[in-house]
Design a protein around this motif. Structure first.
Motif, PDB file in Angstrom:
ATOM      1  N   ASP A 136      17.628  34.309 -27.542  1.00 40.43           N
ATOM      2  CA  ASP A 136      18.045  33.040 -27.946  1.00 40.43           C
ATOM      3  C   ASP A 136      19.163  32.370 -26.821  1.00 40.43           C
ATOM      4  O   ASP A 136      19.848  33.233 -26.326  1.00 40.43           O
ATOM      5  N   ILE A 137      18.670  31.261 -26.173  1.00 38.35           N
ATOM      6  CA  ILE A 137      19.648  30.531 -25.331  1.00 38.35           C
ATOM      7  C   ILE A 137      20.735  29.532 -26.103  1.00 38.35           C
ATOM      8  O   ILE A 137      20.283  28.612 -26.724  1.00 38.35           O
ATOM      9  N   CYS A 143      21.431  22.313 -25.351  1.00 38.11           N
ATOM     10  CA  CYS A 143      20.416  23.020 -24.518  1.00 38.11           C
ATOM     11  C   CYS A 143      20.101  24.233 -25.009  1.00 38.11           C
ATOM     12  O   CYS A 143      20.927  24.904 -25.827  1.00 38.11           O
ATOM     13  N   GLY A 144      18.819  24.726 -25.069  1.00 36.94           N
ATOM     14  CA  GLY A 144      18.376  25.882 -25.467  1.00 36.94           C
ATOM     15  C   GLY A 144      17.783  25.950 -26.622  1.00 36.94           C
ATOM     16  O   GLY A 144      17.283  24.987 -26.922  1.00 36.94           O
ATOM     17  N   ASN A 202       2.601  25.719 -12.801  1.00 37.35           N
ATOM     18  CA  ASN A 202       3.709  25.155 -13.455  1.00 37.35           C
ATOM     19  C   ASN A 202       4.677  24.485 -12.542  1.00 37.35           C
ATOM     20  O   ASN A 202       5.347  25.213 -11.762  1.00 37.35           O
ATOM     21  N   PHE A 203       4.773  23.302 -12.844  1.00 39.81           N
ATOM     22  CA  PHE A 203       5.904  22.494 -11.974  1.00 39.81           C
ATOM     23  C   PHE A 203       7.319  22.689 -12.538  1.00 39.81           C
ATOM     24  O   PHE A 203       8.310  22.871 -11.757  1.00 39.81           O
ATOM     25  N   ASP A 204       7.390  22.560 -13.773  1.00 43.17           N
ATOM     26  CA  ASP A 204       8.812  22.881 -14.446  1.00 43.17           C
ATOM     27  C   ASP A 204       8.584  23.142 -16.053  1.00 43.17           C
ATOM     28  O   ASP A 204       7.613  22.678 -16.520  1.00 43.17           O
ATOM     29  N   SER A 205       9.448  23.808 -16.494  1.00 38.89           N
ATOM     30  CA  SER A 205       9.459  24.406 -18.093  1.00 38.89           C
ATOM     31  C   SER A 205      10.768  24.023 -18.433  1.00 38.89           C
ATOM     32  O   SER A 205      11.357  22.787 -18.721  1.00 38.89           O
ATOM     33  N   PHE A 206      11.473  25.173 -18.819  1.00 37.46           N
ATOM     34  CA  PHE A 206      12.802  25.080 -19.378  1.00 37.46           C
ATOM     35  C   PHE A 206      13.978  24.759 -18.201  1.00 37.46           C
ATOM     36  O   PHE A 206      14.210  25.307 -17.180  1.00 37.46           O
ATOM     37  N   GLU A 207      14.756  23.540 -18.634  1.00 37.82           N
ATOM     38  CA  GLU A 207      15.700  23.307 -17.637  1.00 37.82           C
ATOM     39  C   GLU A 207      16.873  22.294 -18.418  1.00 37.82           C
ATOM     40  O   GLU A 207      16.526  21.319 -18.985  1.00 37.82           O
ATOM     41  N   CYS A 208      17.925  22.898 -18.296  1.00 37.95           N
ATOM     42  CA  CYS A 208      18.987  21.907 -19.220  1.00 37.95           C
ATOM     43  C   CYS A 208      19.338  20.809 -18.400  1.00 37.95           C
ATOM     44  O   CYS A 208      20.285  20.719 -17.644  1.00 37.95           O
ATOM     45  N   ARG A 209      18.871  19.589 -18.680  1.00 41.21           N
ATOM     46  CA  ARG A 209      19.221  18.425 -18.092  1.00 41.21           C
ATOM     47  C   ARG A 209      18.878  17.373 -18.919  1.00 41.21           C
ATOM     48  O   ARG A 209      18.034  17.452 -19.941  1.00 41.21           O
ATOM     49  N   MET A 218      19.631  10.764 -22.289  1.00 39.92           N
ATOM     50  CA  MET A 218      19.338  11.463 -23.323  1.00 39.92           C
ATOM     51  C   MET A 218      18.808  12.762 -23.016  1.00 39.92           C
ATOM     52  O   MET A 218      17.933  13.049 -22.054  1.00 39.92           O
ATOM     53  N   LEU A 219      18.893  14.262 -23.731  1.00 34.74           N
ATOM     54  CA  LEU A 219      18.608  15.442 -23.518  1.00 34.74           C
ATOM     55  C   LEU A 219      16.937  15.422 -23.477  1.00 34.74           C
ATOM     56  O   LEU A 219      16.331  14.773 -24.423  1.00 34.74           O
ATOM     57  N   SER A 220      16.758  15.869 -22.247  1.00 31.88           N
ATOM     58  CA  SER A 220      15.220  16.110 -22.223  1.00 31.88           C
ATOM     59  C   SER A 220      14.600  17.243 -22.930  1.00 31.88           C
ATOM     60  O   SER A 220      15.166  18.220 -23.559  1.00 31.88           O
TER      61      SER A 220
END
Length: 369
Positions: A136-137, A143-144, A202-209, A218-220
């Motif tokens: 788990d993150i 985030c996570g 895959n251009f982008d998956s998990f990213e804390c932003r 707002m959190l994406s």
């Protein structure tokens, strides 16, 4: 006034001090003897020891509390499983088990119980996807997430693998939705194009932003490992189907549009905002009343624009005629004037009448081709 030794001894005699010292020595010896007798008397009970100076009374015996024993095992109960033979030597030698607490490893420091896998994790087997579980993150803010996997490849029904490049870190539910979409919707689409699907860009998956990488936004859903951005789908023959490429057939892009809008709660592409003009955003965000967003405009192919430069003249074409210059045009006017001059045999009156007419200059006309 005179002093003498007899008078001094008579007035200040030292016999009193000497007698006091002897009394002190006698008292000390008596105290020592008393203590010795008391120590000897502790061995035997004194009948008249009213002050408790003799032998101390023994304490009453302490009876231990009885521990209830378990009930005897019924005869019809199943027998306990025998321990594995490899564990027997360790127990015989007295070595503690790694899972059991010991002197060096107390019960509080024992390993925590393993978390039970979710239903999604049990369904996402190696027969449908290569997606190992990851811890788990817990990132900054919210985030996570939990129940995360690293989606590396999708296994098709014919055992072919569709590689996800790079591997996507997603929640298990989101990874399962991507796997079903590729296996049930993209495989028939690729078959209609004449080649099986081989790779997912895959251009982008998990990213804390935040949303659209805007500071303070707002959190994406990317920060919750609940979204993925896809740019293209590559086939085994080397062809790449860009989901936002206007040179790709409109029919193919519309089929992809209908498939993703049916499976995912959020679909953003060209026409939604300028952040998604070159890729497609997919997520499973939960909203009130199961509200869904599908904003993807499938643009028509670009019009064919004529080239700016003219085509080269072929060699077999006939030579072009040269345009008339001003000098050549002036010579032609003189020749025309000579031809229009009156002959000598005409009478003078006619020549004078013609000369009195105003001369008109006609513009030169070019031959059109």
């Amino acid at each position: 006034m005179t002093f003498s030794l007899p008078d001094f001894r008579r007035k200040w005699s030292c016999r009193g001090y000497m007698s006091a010292g002897a009394a002190m020595v006698t008292a000390a010896l008596g105290l020592v003897l008393l203590l010795a007798e008391r120590a000897e008397a502790r061995k035997y009970p004194a009948p008249l020891d009213i002050f408790g100076l003799g032998t101390p009374r023994p304490r009453a015996a302490v009876h231990a509390a009885r521990t209830p024993l378990p009930r005897p095992r019924p005869e019809e109960a199943p027998k306990a499983l025998e321990k594995a033979p490899e564990e027997a030597p360790a127990e015989a030698e007295g070595k503690p088990s790694p899972d059991q607490p010991s002197a060096d490893k107390p019960a509080d420091a024992a390993s925590p119980p393993q978390k039970q896998p979710s239903a999604c994790r049990l369904a996402l087997t190696e027969d449908v996807a290569i997606a190992p579980s990851i811890p788990d993150i817990r990132g900054p803010g919210a985030c996570g997430g939990e129940d995360l996997v690293r989606l590396e490849a999708i296994v098709l029904p014919d055992k072919r693998k569709v590689t996800v490049k790079p591997a996507a870190i997603l929640r298990c539910t989101m990874a399962s939705a991507i796997v079903d979409w590729v296996r049930k919707d993209m495989v028939p689409l690729a078959a209609s194009l004449g080649s099986p699907i081989s790779e997912l860009d895959n251009f982008d998956s998990f990213e804390c932003r935040g949303r659209n990488r805007v500071a303070g936004a707002m959190l994406s859903e990317h920060g919750k490992a609940n979204a993925i951005d896809i740019r293209a789908i590559k086939l085994a023959n080397g062809q790449s189907i860009g989901l936002t490429d206007r040179t790709v057939s409109r029919e193919v892009r519309e089929r992809v549009l209908h498939s993703v809008c049916t499976r995912f709660s959020t679909v953003l592409g060209p026409g939604s905002d300028w952040y998604h003009e070159d890729h497609i955003h997919l997520d499973l965000a939960l909203r009130r009343n199961d509200y869904r967003i599908c904003q993807w405009n499938v643009w028509d192919p670009l019009p064919q624009v004529a080239p700016l430069l003219p085509a080269e003249r072929p060699e077999e074409a006939p030579p072009r005629e040269a345009a008339a210059t001003p000098e050549a045009q002036g010579g032609a006017d003189d020749e025309a004037a000579e031809k229009s001059s009156p002959p000598e045999d005409k009478p003078a009156s006619e020549q004078k009448a013609q000369s009195s007419k105003p001369a008109t200059n006609k513009p030169a006309t070019k031959k059109r081709r």
